[in-house]
Scaffold this motif. Structure first.
Motif, PDB file in Angstrom:
ATOM      1  N   GLY A 126      -0.481  -1.788 -16.839  1.00 15.31           N
ATOM      2  CA  GLY A 126       0.709  -2.031 -17.650  1.00 15.31           C
ATOM      3  C   GLY A 126       1.957  -2.252 -16.827  1.00 15.31           C
ATOM      4  N   MET A 127       1.777  -2.446 -15.533  1.00 18.34           N
ATOM      5  CA  MET A 127       2.934  -2.371 -14.654  1.00 18.34           C
ATOM      6  C   MET A 127       3.799  -3.623 -14.631  1.00 18.34           C
ATOM      7  SD  MET A 127       2.666  -0.336 -11.205  1.00 18.34           S
ATOM      8  CE  MET A 127       3.128   1.352 -11.511  1.00 18.34           C
ATOM      9  N   PHE A 128       3.264  -4.725 -15.066  1.00 18.25           N
ATOM     10  CA  PHE A 128       4.111  -5.916 -15.112  1.00 18.25           C
ATOM     11  C   PHE A 128       3.756  -6.712 -16.362  1.00 18.25           C
ATOM     12  CE2 PHE A 128       5.103 -10.374 -14.141  1.00 18.25           C
ATOM     13  CZ  PHE A 128       6.463 -10.227 -13.919  1.00 18.25           C
TER      14      PHE A 128
ATOM     15  N   TRP B 210       6.024 -11.116 -20.646  1.00 21.00           N
ATOM     16  CA  TRP B 210       6.843 -11.090 -21.863  1.00 21.00           C
ATOM     17  C   TRP B 210       8.156 -10.341 -21.604  1.00 21.00           C
ATOM     18  CZ3 TRP B 210       7.543 -13.610 -26.022  1.00 21.00           C
ATOM     19  CH2 TRP B 210       8.109 -13.034 -27.160  1.00 21.00           C
TER      20      TRP B 210
ATOM     21  N   LEU C 182      11.675   1.578 -23.282  1.00 16.60           N
ATOM     22  CA  LEU C 182      11.065   2.106 -24.505  1.00 16.60           C
ATOM     23  C   LEU C 182       9.762   1.386 -24.839  1.00 16.60           C
ATOM     24  CD1 LEU C 182      11.531   4.112 -26.784  1.00 16.60           C
ATOM     25  CD2 LEU C 182      12.623   2.284 -28.052  1.00 16.60           C
ATOM     26  N   PHE C 183       9.806   0.049 -24.780  1.00 15.55           N
ATOM     27  CA  PHE C 183       8.590  -0.735 -25.048  1.00 15.55           C
ATOM     28  C   PHE C 183       7.459  -0.301 -24.117  1.00 15.55           C
ATOM     29  CE2 PHE C 183      11.193  -4.563 -26.617  1.00 15.55           C
ATOM     30  CZ  PHE C 183      10.921  -4.268 -27.934  1.00 15.55           C
TER      31      PHE C 183
ATOM     32  N   LEU D 122       6.122   3.306 -24.550  1.00 17.01           N
ATOM     33  CA  LEU D 122       5.271   3.385 -25.737  1.00 17.01           C
ATOM     34  C   LEU D 122       3.870   2.852 -25.420  1.00 17.01           C
ATOM     35  CD1 LEU D 122       5.855   4.363 -28.582  1.00 17.01           C
ATOM     36  CD2 LEU D 122       6.223   1.984 -29.246  1.00 17.01           C
TER      37      LEU D 122
ATOM     38  N   ASN E 170       0.543   5.296 -25.559  1.00 19.99           N
ATOM     39  CA  ASN E 170      -0.485   5.052 -26.564  1.00 19.99           C
ATOM     40  C   ASN E 170      -1.755   4.424 -26.008  1.00 19.99           C
ATOM     41  OD1 ASN E 170       0.842   6.149 -28.703  1.00 19.99           O
ATOM     42  ND2 ASN E 170       1.802   4.234 -29.350  1.00 19.99           N
TER      43      ASN E 170
ATOM     44  N   TYR F  37      11.194  10.264 -32.011  1.00 19.01           N
ATOM     45  CA  TYR F  37      11.363   9.113 -32.880  1.00 19.01           C
ATOM     46  C   TYR F  37      12.818   8.743 -33.187  1.00 19.01           C
ATOM     47  CZ  TYR F  37      10.502   5.973 -36.778  1.00 19.01           C
ATOM     48  OH  TYR F  37      10.483   4.892 -37.596  1.00 19.01           O
TER      49      TYR F  37
ATOM     50  N   ALA G 102      14.293   7.213 -30.061  1.00 19.90           N
ATOM     51  CA  ALA G 102      13.581   5.973 -29.748  1.00 19.90           C
ATOM     52  C   ALA G 102      14.011   4.873 -30.708  1.00 19.90           C
ATOM     53  CB  ALA G 102      12.084   6.198 -29.829  1.00 19.90           C
ATOM     54  N   GLN G 103      14.089   5.228 -31.979  1.00 16.59           N
ATOM     55  CA  GLN G 103      14.403   4.228 -32.993  1.00 16.59           C
ATOM     56  C   GLN G 103      15.780   3.632 -32.760  1.00 16.59           C
ATOM     57  OE1 GLN G 103      15.094   5.574 -36.872  1.00 16.59           O
ATOM     58  NE2 GLN G 103      14.601   3.647 -37.820  1.00 16.59           N
TER      59      GLN G 103
ATOM     60  N   PHE H  61      15.593   1.249 -30.033  1.00 14.77           N
ATOM     61  CA  PHE H  61      14.690   0.194 -30.456  1.00 14.77           C
ATOM     62  C   PHE H  61      15.428  -0.832 -31.305  1.00 14.77           C
ATOM     63  CE2 PHE H  61      11.123  -1.466 -32.911  1.00 14.77           C
ATOM     64  CZ  PHE H  61      10.241  -1.675 -31.878  1.00 14.77           C
ATOM     65  N   LEU H  62      16.213  -0.352 -32.252  1.00 14.67           N
ATOM     66  CA  LEU H  62      16.950  -1.252 -33.129  1.00 14.67           C
ATOM     67  C   LEU H  62      17.981  -2.045 -32.340  1.00 14.67           C
ATOM     68  CD1 LEU H  62      17.454   1.008 -36.256  1.00 14.67           C
ATOM     69  CD2 LEU H  62      15.794  -0.808 -35.902  1.00 14.67           C
TER      70      LEU H  62
ATOM     71  N   LEU I  45      16.198  -4.807 -30.263  1.00 12.57           N
ATOM     72  CA  LEU I  45      15.558  -5.955 -30.879  1.00 12.57           C
ATOM     73  C   LEU I  45      16.446  -7.187 -30.860  1.00 12.57           C
ATOM     74  CD1 LEU I  45      13.655  -4.459 -33.871  1.00 12.57           C
ATOM     75  CD2 LEU I  45      12.744  -5.661 -31.922  1.00 12.57           C
TER      76      LEU I  45
ATOM     77  N   TYR J 228       1.307  -9.556  -8.356  1.00 14.48           N
ATOM     78  CA  TYR J 228       0.683  -8.914  -9.516  1.00 14.48           C
ATOM     79  C   TYR J 228      -0.027  -9.923 -10.406  1.00 14.48           C
ATOM     80  CZ  TYR J 228       0.036  -5.843 -13.508  1.00 14.48           C
ATOM     81  OH  TYR J 228      -0.519  -5.112 -14.527  1.00 14.48           O
TER      82      TYR J 228
ATOM     83  N   LEU K  12       9.118   1.946 -39.864  1.00 10.96           N
ATOM     84  CA  LEU K  12       8.907   1.687 -38.438  1.00 10.96           C
ATOM     85  C   LEU K  12       7.957   2.707 -37.803  1.00 10.96           C
ATOM     86  CD1 LEU K  12       9.856  -0.348 -36.344  1.00 10.96           C
ATOM     87  CD2 LEU K  12      11.731   1.165 -35.773  1.00 10.96           C
ATOM     88  N   LEU K  13       7.789   3.841 -38.481  1.00  9.38           N
ATOM     89  CA  LEU K  13       6.981   4.925 -37.904  1.00  9.38           C
ATOM     90  C   LEU K  13       5.580   4.482 -37.442  1.00  9.38           C
ATOM     91  CD1 LEU K  13       7.090   7.901 -37.171  1.00  9.38           C
ATOM     92  CD2 LEU K  13       6.309   8.455 -39.460  1.00  9.38           C
TER      93      LEU K  13
ATOM     94  N   PHE L 133       4.967   3.173 -33.908  1.00  7.61           N
ATOM     95  CA  PHE L 133       5.088   4.019 -32.723  1.00  7.61           C
ATOM     96  C   PHE L 133       3.829   4.805 -32.395  1.00  7.61           C
ATOM     97  CE2 PHE L 133       9.437   2.993 -33.350  1.00  7.61           C
ATOM     98  CZ  PHE L 133      10.047   3.150 -32.117  1.00  7.61           C
ATOM     99  N   ILE L 134       2.844   4.783 -33.260  1.00  3.01           N
ATOM    100  CA  ILE L 134       1.657   5.591 -32.978  1.00  3.01           C
ATOM    101  C   ILE L 134       0.506   4.698 -32.510  1.00  3.01           C
ATOM    102  CG2 ILE L 134       2.230   7.469 -34.532  1.00  3.01           C
ATOM    103  CD1 ILE L 134       0.138   6.003 -36.446  1.00  3.01           C
ATOM    104  N   SER L 135      -0.444   5.330 -31.829  1.00  2.00           N
ATOM    105  CA  SER L 135      -1.567   4.563 -31.292  1.00  2.00           C
ATOM    106  C   SER L 135      -2.615   4.322 -32.374  1.00  2.00           C
ATOM    107  CB  SER L 135      -2.208   5.331 -30.146  1.00  2.00           C
ATOM    108  OG  SER L 135      -2.905   6.427 -30.668  1.00  2.00           O
TER     109      SER L 135
ATOM    110  N   ILE M 256      12.348  -5.758 -39.122  1.00  3.00           N
ATOM    111  CA  ILE M 256      13.630  -5.558 -38.446  1.00  3.00           C
ATOM    112  C   ILE M 256      14.046  -6.802 -37.658  1.00  3.00           C
ATOM    113  CG2 ILE M 256      14.730  -4.230 -36.608  1.00  3.00           C
ATOM    114  CD1 ILE M 256      13.148  -1.814 -37.863  1.00  3.00           C
ATOM    115  N   ILE M 257      13.070  -7.481 -37.057  1.00  2.00           N
ATOM    116  CA  ILE M 257      13.398  -8.725 -36.347  1.00  2.00           C
ATOM    117  C   ILE M 257      13.999  -9.742 -37.316  1.00  2.00           C
ATOM    118  CG2 ILE M 257      12.424 -10.755 -35.203  1.00  2.00           C
ATOM    119  CD1 ILE M 257      10.564  -9.011 -33.725  1.00  2.00           C
TER     120      ILE M 257
END
Lengths: 303, 288
Positions: free
Chosen positions: A158-160, A163, A211-212, A215, A219, A285, A288-289, A292-293, A296, B8, B99-100, B103-105, B163-164
């Motif tokens: 996930g390091m690069f 996008w 944040l992206f 996450l 996950n 949350y 983060a939210q 996040f907002l 965007l 990379y 949005l919740l 955020f979860i897997s 939201i976008i």
């Protein structure tokens, strides 16, 4: 005169607006509830005794309060603590490096005085359109890069991200070129300009990308599943996946606790573990939210 | 400064690309990617004879089309009605709630699904029993799963997409709406003539990007929710999950590589075609 007319119009609520509002309130309420209720159900089930679950199933409310699942999981939390530590460590290190790499590449590629920026940009962009897929990647990682049971197997994938690099590139395009030029006249090197001038100006970008990426790391279950066999190196998500899927994984946790239980509260434990894994996200949350907002609107989508 | 990112993508994108030759090879650990013996088209023959190719490729396409179109419809609709809602607090609270799931897997989602749909203990049967209905075994109702998967995909992505689009709507100059109102346009006409055309470029770009993933993606979701459930797989599977299962459970590298080659090439063709069509119709909206 015209302005006041417009103002009046803005607050004027016509019949069709009311209809639209009624529909909106109903649709949004229903969907929003559908988004939250499953989490409520998990909380309920994780605090319900195994006996109540076995006779009544998972319920809408707590039939018989119990914390046996949490007790078993947390009495000797060595394995879970390991998984937590692994996940937090990987997330912190991975995110820091990933944000640095994406912004650095994005910065270079947005510089108008960089002659090769178009061909190089194409080389990056092409990887988003075409790629080798999972099989060659998997073999490359296992056979040639020694990913099996190593922390870089959790960090590197996930390091690069191209996008994120494009988002960074678009954002930094809004920083005036004059800043770079004046710094150059003052004798600052390229790397110094990036670290000391550009990055501080791009904090909203850093927060968003951070944040992206965080996450994504938090996950991630796939890299652990593909490359990690050693239980001490499991990540949280993979740990949960195992507990949900195999009774064996539940038994290991129950045995480690040393508690003597007549019947292993398997169902209760699964739900308790889900809550333990999701907990930090729920707590983080609100913060983060917020970012996040904000984020965007950053670097929107135009390529 | 570009050195590390460049290295990379060479290692993690371009070298695996060259590894696509595996589809034509008989992979052995000793031989590695480039040293293994050539196998001609054997891998492809197995991929097609097993019937997997014929069922999983169209299914991937159908699922992803449904995810993209239904998802976009829901996101745009919610963005429009969120923009109409008068109550500020209601707006903020519903947005947070929606949005919740983002955020979860998918691992956690699989636990949520288990909690609700499980035959023995699930909340669904519990509620049904409460109102006097018989238990249903959702995991046995194969035909239902395409709908469940689309719902889950929409459910998880709605908040983010909404939201976008909402951010996009709020960037419309309010004077345009005021002028339309003075001219007598009702709410529906304003949505159709002002809001939707304004959202069009974003919708097209997001659609094109999603097209690139038409044959990819869905691994997280399908592996976590369906897993190795042999009964559901004929109706709920995507190439990514198929390849993943081949790699992790049977280690059939040759067939996985053959399926993967199909996936890469088809994906590439789709995104080029989609972009070509958009370029013909509205050149401004194309990706490249």
């Amino acid at each position: 005169m015209q302005i006041t007319a417009a103002r009046r119009n803005r607050i004027k609520i016509t019949g069709d607006r009311i209809v639209l509002n009624v529909i909106s309130y109903i649709a949004l309420s229903l969907f929003a509830l559908a988004c939250v209720i499953p989490f409520y159900l998990i909380i309920v089930s994780s605090f319900t005794s195994e006996r109540a679950i076995l006779t009544h199933g998972f319920s809408m409310w707590i039939r018989e309060f119990s914390i046996e699942g949490f007790e078993i999981i947390l009495t000797n939390p060595a394995l879970i603590a390991r998984a937590y530590a692994n996940t937090i460590g990987v997330t912190l290190v991975g995110t820091a490096v990933a944000v640095f790499l994406a912004t650095m590449a994005g910065y270079v590629l947005q510089r108008r005085d960089f002659a090769w920026r178009n061909p190089i940009m194409f080389i990056f962009y092409f990887t988003m359109l075409f790629n080798g897929g999972l099989t060659p990647y998997y073999i490359l990682c296992v056979r040639y890069l020694g990913f099996t049971n190593s922390y870089h197997a959790l960090l590197l994938p996930g390091m690069f991200s191209v996008w994120n690099m494009i988002i960074a590139k678009n954002y930094m395009r809004t920083i005036p070129d004059e800043i770079v030029e004046s710094a150059k006249i003052d004798g600052a090197g390229e790397f110094r300009i990036f670290i000391q001038l550009i990055l501080p100006l791009a904090t909203p970008l850093l927060a968003t990308l951070g944040l992206f990426t965080a996450l994504g790391y938090w996950n991630n279950w796939m890299d652990a599943m593909l490359f990690i066999r050693d239980r001490d190196m499991y990540t949280l998500q993979y740990f949960l996946q195992n507990m949900l899927r195999s009774i064996q994984a539940l038994r290991v946790v129950a045995e480690m606790s040393g508690l003597v239980v007549p019947v292993m509260p398997a169902e209760n434990m699964k739900m308790a573990m889900t809550l333990i894994v999701t907990g930090p996200i729920i707590f983080a949350y609100p913060f983060a939210q917020k970012y996040f907002l904000k984020g965007l609107t950053i670097g929107a989508i135009k390529g | 400064m570009l050195l590390l990112p460049f290295a990379y993508i060479v290692i993690f994108a371009y070298i695996p690309m060259s590894g696509l030759v595996l589809a034509f090879k008989n992979y052995t650990y000793a031989g590695g990617i480039w040293g293994s013996d050539w196998a001609g088209l054997t891998n492809f023959r197995f991929f097609f004879i097993s019937g997997a190719a014929r069922s999983v490729i169209p299914m991937t396409l159908a699922y992803n089309l449904a995810f993209i179109t239904v998802g976009m419809f829901v996101q745009v609709s919610f963005a429009i009605i969120l923009n109409e809602v008068i109550g500020k607090v209601f707006k903020r609270v519903t947005q947070s709630m929606m949005l919740l799931p983002h955020f979860i897997s998918w691992v956690v989602v699989s636990a949520l699904v288990y909690n609700i749909l499980n035959f023995e203990f699930g909340v669904l049967n519990n509620v049904r029993a409460g109102i006097g209905l018989a238990d249903v075994n959702v995991y046995g109702m194969v035909g239902l799963w395409p709908f469940i998967m689309v719902f889950l995909s929409v459910w998880k992505g709605a908040g983010y997409g909404t939201i976008i689009y909402l951010a996009n709507i709020t960037s419309i100059d309010p004077q345009i709406f005021e002028a339309a109102q003075i001219d007598g346009a009702n709410a529906w006409q304003q949505i159709r003539r002002i809001t939707l055309p304004h959202l069009k470029p974003t919708m097209i770009i997001l659609f094109l990007l999603a097209m690139g993933n038409m044959f990819r993606g869905g691994l997280d979701m399908f592996f976590q929710i369906i897993g190795n459930n042999g009964m559901l797989l004929p109706r709920a599977d995507v190439i990514d999950a198929y390849v993943f299962r081949l790699l992790t459970s049977s280690a059939d590298i040759g067939m996985a590589a053959a399926a993967g080659l199909f996936q890469s090439v088809l994906g590439f063709i789709t995104v080029l075609t989609a972009n070509f069509i958009v370029k013909k119709i509205e050149p401004d909206y194309s990706l490249f």
